[in-house]
Design a protein around this motif. Structure first.
Motif, PDB file in Angstrom:
ATOM      1  N   ARG A   1      -6.432   5.235   0.078  1.00 60.49           N
ATOM      2  CA  ARG A   1      -7.041   5.105  -1.237  1.00 60.49           C
ATOM      3  C   ARG A   1      -6.025   5.455  -2.320  1.00 60.49           C
ATOM      4  NH1 ARG A   1      -7.623   6.794  -5.628  1.00 60.49           N
ATOM      5  NH2 ARG A   1      -6.509   8.674  -5.018  1.00 60.49           N
ATOM      6  N   TRP A   2      -5.814   4.529  -3.221  1.00 64.91           N
ATOM      7  CA  TRP A   2      -5.040   4.807  -4.424  1.00 64.91           C
ATOM      8  C   TRP A   2      -5.521   3.868  -5.513  1.00 64.91           C
ATOM      9  CZ3 TRP A   2      -0.421   2.189  -6.500  1.00 64.91           C
ATOM     10  CH2 TRP A   2      -0.139   0.976  -5.881  1.00 64.91           C
TER      11      TRP A   2
ATOM     12  N   VAL B   1      -9.283  -2.503  -3.378  1.00 67.36           N
ATOM     13  CA  VAL B   1      -8.819  -1.320  -4.093  1.00 67.36           C
ATOM     14  C   VAL B   1      -9.742  -1.098  -5.282  1.00 67.36           C
ATOM     15  CG1 VAL B   1      -6.409  -1.493  -3.364  1.00 67.36           C
ATOM     16  CG2 VAL B   1      -7.175  -2.698  -5.429  1.00 67.36           C
ATOM     17  N   ALA B   2      -9.731   0.119  -5.792  1.00 68.95           N
ATOM     18  CA  ALA B   2     -10.539   0.453  -6.957  1.00 68.95           C
ATOM     19  C   ALA B   2      -9.744   1.386  -7.851  1.00 68.95           C
ATOM     20  CB  ALA B   2     -11.848   1.112  -6.528  1.00 68.95           C
ATOM     21  N   HIS B   3      -9.833   1.149  -9.136  1.00 67.50           N
ATOM     22  CA  HIS B   3      -9.126   1.975 -10.120  1.00 67.50           C
ATOM     23  C   HIS B   3     -10.160   2.489 -11.117  1.00 67.50           C
ATOM     24  CE1 HIS B   3      -5.291   2.874 -12.398  1.00 67.50           C
ATOM     25  NE2 HIS B   3      -6.239   3.188 -13.281  1.00 67.50           N
TER      26      HIS B   3
ATOM     27  N   ALA C   1     -21.026   9.851  -5.858  1.00 66.14           N
ATOM     28  CA  ALA C   1     -21.445   8.466  -5.600  1.00 66.14           C
ATOM     29  C   ALA C   1     -20.290   7.501  -5.849  1.00 66.14           C
ATOM     30  CB  ALA C   1     -22.650   8.115  -6.475  1.00 66.14           C
ATOM     31  N   THR C   2     -19.522   7.757  -6.896  1.00 65.44           N
ATOM     32  CA  THR C   2     -18.409   6.868  -7.219  1.00 65.44           C
ATOM     33  C   THR C   2     -17.313   6.953  -6.171  1.00 65.44           C
ATOM     34  OG1 THR C   2     -18.960   6.933  -9.568  1.00 65.44           O
ATOM     35  CG2 THR C   2     -16.702   6.308  -8.997  1.00 65.44           C
ATOM     36  N   GLU C   3     -17.065   8.139  -5.644  1.00 64.88           N
ATOM     37  CA  GLU C   3     -16.076   8.234  -4.567  1.00 64.88           C
ATOM     38  C   GLU C   3     -16.547   7.460  -3.342  1.00 64.88           C
ATOM     39  OE1 GLU C   3     -12.400   9.552  -2.686  1.00 64.88           O
ATOM     40  OE2 GLU C   3     -13.108   8.907  -4.638  1.00 64.88           O
ATOM     41  N   ASN C   4     -17.839   7.515  -3.037  1.00 68.80           N
ATOM     42  CA  ASN C   4     -18.358   6.691  -1.942  1.00 68.80           C
ATOM     43  C   ASN C   4     -18.104   5.208  -2.217  1.00 68.80           C
ATOM     44  OD1 ASN C   4     -19.356   8.900  -0.529  1.00 68.80           O
ATOM     45  ND2 ASN C   4     -21.397   8.041  -0.295  1.00 68.80           N
ATOM     46  N   LEU C   5     -18.358   4.772  -3.446  1.00 68.57           N
ATOM     47  CA  LEU C   5     -18.125   3.376  -3.827  1.00 68.57           C
ATOM     48  C   LEU C   5     -16.660   3.014  -3.621  1.00 68.57           C
ATOM     49  CD1 LEU C   5     -19.465   1.700  -7.061  1.00 68.57           C
ATOM     50  CD2 LEU C   5     -17.087   1.440  -6.398  1.00 68.57           C
ATOM     51  N   VAL C   6     -15.765   3.890  -4.082  1.00 71.90           N
ATOM     52  CA  VAL C   6     -14.329   3.637  -3.964  1.00 71.90           C
ATOM     53  C   VAL C   6     -13.896   3.571  -2.498  1.00 71.90           C
ATOM     54  CG1 VAL C   6     -12.059   4.698  -4.390  1.00 71.90           C
ATOM     55  CG2 VAL C   6     -13.752   4.555  -6.239  1.00 71.90           C
TER      56      VAL C   6
ATOM     57  N   MET D   1       0.842  -1.185   0.000  1.00 71.20           N
ATOM     58  CA  MET D   1       0.000   0.000   0.000  1.00 71.20           C
ATOM     59  C   MET D   1       0.885   1.246   0.000  1.00 71.20           C
ATOM     60  SD  MET D   1      -2.744  -1.665  -0.185  1.00 71.20           S
ATOM     61  CE  MET D   1      -3.972  -0.398  -0.226  1.00 71.20           C
ATOM     62  N   LYS D   2       0.321   2.319  -0.475  1.00 70.79           N
ATOM     63  CA  LYS D   2       1.068   3.572  -0.574  1.00 70.79           C
ATOM     64  C   LYS D   2       0.239   4.688   0.056  1.00 70.79           C
ATOM     65  CE  LYS D   2       1.856   3.888  -5.028  1.00 70.79           C
ATOM     66  NZ  LYS D   2       2.475   4.062  -6.370  1.00 70.79           N
ATOM     67  N   PRO D   3       0.317   4.852   1.383  1.00 69.99           N
ATOM     68  CA  PRO D   3      -0.491   5.896   2.019  1.00 69.99           C
ATOM     69  C   PRO D   3      -0.109   7.293   1.534  1.00 69.99           C
ATOM     70  CG  PRO D   3       1.050   4.940   3.581  1.00 69.99           C
ATOM     71  CD  PRO D   3       1.168   4.136   2.333  1.00 69.99           C
ATOM     72  N   ALA D   4      -1.093   8.179   1.536  1.00 67.36           N
ATOM     73  CA  ALA D   4      -0.868   9.561   1.113  1.00 67.36           C
ATOM     74  C   ALA D   4       0.136  10.236   2.033  1.00 67.36           C
ATOM     75  CB  ALA D   4      -2.194  10.321   1.126  1.00 67.36           C
ATOM     76  N   ASP D   5       1.027  11.024   1.442  1.00 69.84           N
ATOM     77  CA  ASP D   5       1.993  11.819   2.191  1.00 69.84           C
ATOM     78  C   ASP D   5       1.356  13.192   2.404  1.00 69.84           C
ATOM     79  OD1 ASP D   5       4.220  12.949   3.352  1.00 69.84           O
ATOM     80  OD2 ASP D   5       5.344  13.115   1.476  1.00 69.84           O
TER      81      ASP D   5
END
Length: 195
Positions: free
Chosen positions: A17-18, A125-127, A111-116, A1-5
């Motif tokens: 989320r990535w 994960v979701a791309h 809505a899509t961000e909620n899904l992700v 995983m690559k957490p946000a900096d």
């Protein structure tokens, strides 16, 4: 995983989320996980509660998945077949009276961000992909003229980046980046940094 900096701590759902391309080709979503993705999307905010988001969803191995996979650009088709699910996000553009529905695309985005984020909460994960043939998707699923296919989302479990071609493996390993807050948030006047 690559957490946000990030400059301050973020909620883990956001920090983690990535959009990886390396997906586990054997992982399957449970019925509960699959349903939860769309419950999360359903409860997103929307202008005037118009709820303009619509989805067409398939799981690996079913006809819907295969039809969605066939609409993807060549670059996306190469890795997205390992997803546990493919989802087409569609924005409703008019109301019941045929009048333009304001903010339909924005509502689909929320809505899509909620899904992700629900996917992240499920350990998945979701791309999200713009690289697909909108007309082919419209034709394959009979999407009405007053709805617009906007995005395909690959959902699955993280996989091994070593399975990817060199070019994609390099993208997978690259650090995540965003513009600094000083270029993103302003106060007083345009381009007067808040932070």
């Amino acid at each position: 995983m690559k957490p946000a900096d990030s400059s301050v701590p973020l909620h883990p759902l956001l920090a983690e989320r990535w959009s990886p391309r390396a997906l586990d080709p054997h992982a399957e979503l449970t019925d509960k996980q699959f349903t939860a993705l769309f419950e999360a999307a359903r409860w997103a905010p929307s202008w005037g509660n118009t709820q303009p988001a619509r989805y067409i969803a398939g799981r690996r191995g079913d006809e819907t998945f295969e039809k969605l996979h066939g609409t993807l650009s060549r670059g996306n088709r190469g890795w997205a077949g390992d997803a546990s699910a493919l989802v087409l996000g569609v924005a409703r553009l008019t109301n019941e009276d045929g009048e333009a529905l304001p903010y339909g695309e924005y509502g689909l985005g929320l809505a899509t961000e909620n899904l992700v984020l629900q996917a992240v909460g499920e350990g998945l994960v979701a791309h999200q992909m713009a690289g697909f043939d909108r007309q082919a998707a419209r034709d394959a699923f009979g999407v009405p003229a007053d709805h617009e296919p906007m995005v395909v989302i690959a959902v699955g479990a993280p996989g091994d980046a070593e399975q990817l071609p060199d070019r994609l493996r390099e993208k997978e390993a690259a650090p995540r980046s965003r513009v600094p807050l000083a270029e993103f948030v302003f106060s007083g006047s345009w381009q007067e940094p808040t932070f």
